[in-house]
Design a protein around this motif. Sequence first.
Motif, short mmCIF file in Angstrom:
data_model
loop_
_atom_site.label_atom_id
_atom_site.label_comp_id
_atom_site.label_asym_id
_atom_site.label_seq_id
_atom_site.Cartn_x
_atom_site.Cartn_y
_atom_site.Cartn_z
N ARG A 17 0.83 -1.20 0.00
CA ARG A 17 0.00 0.00 0.00
C ARG A 17 0.87 1.25 0.00
O ARG A 17 0.62 2.19 -0.75
N LEU A 18 1.92 1.27 0.81
CA LEU A 18 2.79 2.45 0.86
C LEU A 18 3.61 2.60 -0.42
O LEU A 18 3.81 3.72 -0.90
N ILE A 62 -6.37 12.87 -14.76
CA ILE A 62 -5.81 11.63 -14.21
C ILE A 62 -4.70 11.95 -13.20
O ILE A 62 -4.60 11.33 -12.14
N LYS A 63 -3.87 12.94 -13.50
CA LYS A 63 -2.78 13.29 -12.59
C LYS A 63 -3.32 13.84 -11.26
O LYS A 63 -2.81 13.49 -10.19
N TYR A 64 -4.34 14.68 -11.30
CA TYR A 64 -4.95 15.16 -10.06
C TYR A 64 -5.62 14.01 -9.31
O TYR A 64 -5.55 13.93 -8.08
N LEU A 65 -6.25 13.12 -10.06
CA LEU A 65 -6.88 11.96 -9.44
C LEU A 65 -5.83 11.07 -8.78
O LEU A 65 -6.07 10.52 -7.70
N GLU A 66 -4.67 10.93 -9.40
CA GLU A 66 -3.59 10.14 -8.80
C GLU A 66 -3.17 10.72 -7.45
O GLU A 66 -2.89 9.96 -6.51
N VAL A 67 -3.15 12.02 -7.32
CA VAL A 67 -2.80 12.65 -6.04
C VAL A 67 -3.86 12.32 -4.99
O VAL A 67 -3.54 11.92 -3.86
N LEU A 73 -4.71 6.26 -0.03
CA LEU A 73 -3.92 5.11 0.39
C LEU A 73 -2.98 5.47 1.54
O LEU A 73 -2.82 4.71 2.48
N LEU A 74 -2.36 6.64 1.45
CA LEU A 74 -1.42 7.07 2.48
C LEU A 74 -2.09 7.17 3.85
O LEU A 74 -1.55 6.69 4.85
N PHE A 75 -3.27 7.77 3.89
CA PHE A 75 -3.97 7.98 5.17
C PHE A 75 -4.95 6.86 5.51
O PHE A 75 -5.70 6.98 6.47
N ASN A 76 -4.95 5.79 4.68
CA ASN A 76 -5.80 4.62 4.94
C ASN A 76 -7.28 5.02 5.03
O ASN A 76 -8.00 4.57 5.92
N PRO A 80 -10.52 0.53 -0.14
CA PRO A 80 -11.19 -0.30 -1.16
C PRO A 80 -11.74 0.52 -2.33
O PRO A 80 -11.62 0.10 -3.49
N LEU A 81 -12.31 1.68 -2.05
CA LEU A 81 -12.81 2.55 -3.11
C LEU A 81 -11.66 3.06 -3.98
O LEU A 81 -11.74 3.05 -5.21
N ALA A 82 -10.59 3.50 -3.34
CA ALA A 82 -9.43 4.00 -4.08
C ALA A 82 -8.86 2.92 -5.00
O ALA A 82 -8.50 3.19 -6.14
N LEU A 83 -8.79 1.69 -4.51
CA LEU A 83 -8.24 0.61 -5.32
C LEU A 83 -9.10 0.29 -6.53
O LEU A 83 -8.57 -0.03 -7.60
#
Length: 157
Positions: A17-18, A62-67, A73-76, A80-83
């Motif tokens: 995840r990290l 897409i680049k803003y969405l990646e952030v 993911l970083l803050f947990n 599941p939605l992010a994945l």
Amino acid sequence: MNFATESPWKYLILWMRLYFTIHYLASGLNFVIFDFVPDFSKAGKVGPYLAAMADVGFYQVIKYLEVVLGMMLLFNVGVPLALIVMAGISVTIVYLNLFISPHPRQLFTGIQELLLNGGLLLAYGGHYASLCRIKSKPYWFWDGLARRQDPNLRSEA
């Protein structure tokens, strides 16, 4: 306690995840902070596709969405939605990098996306189990949230 939260699996899942977080944040922040758009003319057959994405603004979205997804993911938060959202991006990257432009660097990136997103989707797969029912009834989103908060509520889904 389930098997995925036991050692050593929980550490492997945390590492994945990290690592995926760093990958997404580095890719997204490189554009958001430095306004860096790679030279797509050197991307082979994929170049015109990526240039067209940039021309209509989809590459930037897409680049803003990646952030945003990397921060989730970083803050947990909502992993599941992010994945699931990341899976759409990963499928595109895997297809382009493994089948359309299979250069050594792209092969690594495609395989990396496949393994990281696939492994994390499996690790968090219990959250998707109810989506795999053969027959189901309508079940409002907010009713599902209420059921998660109160385990005594019964669902008809």
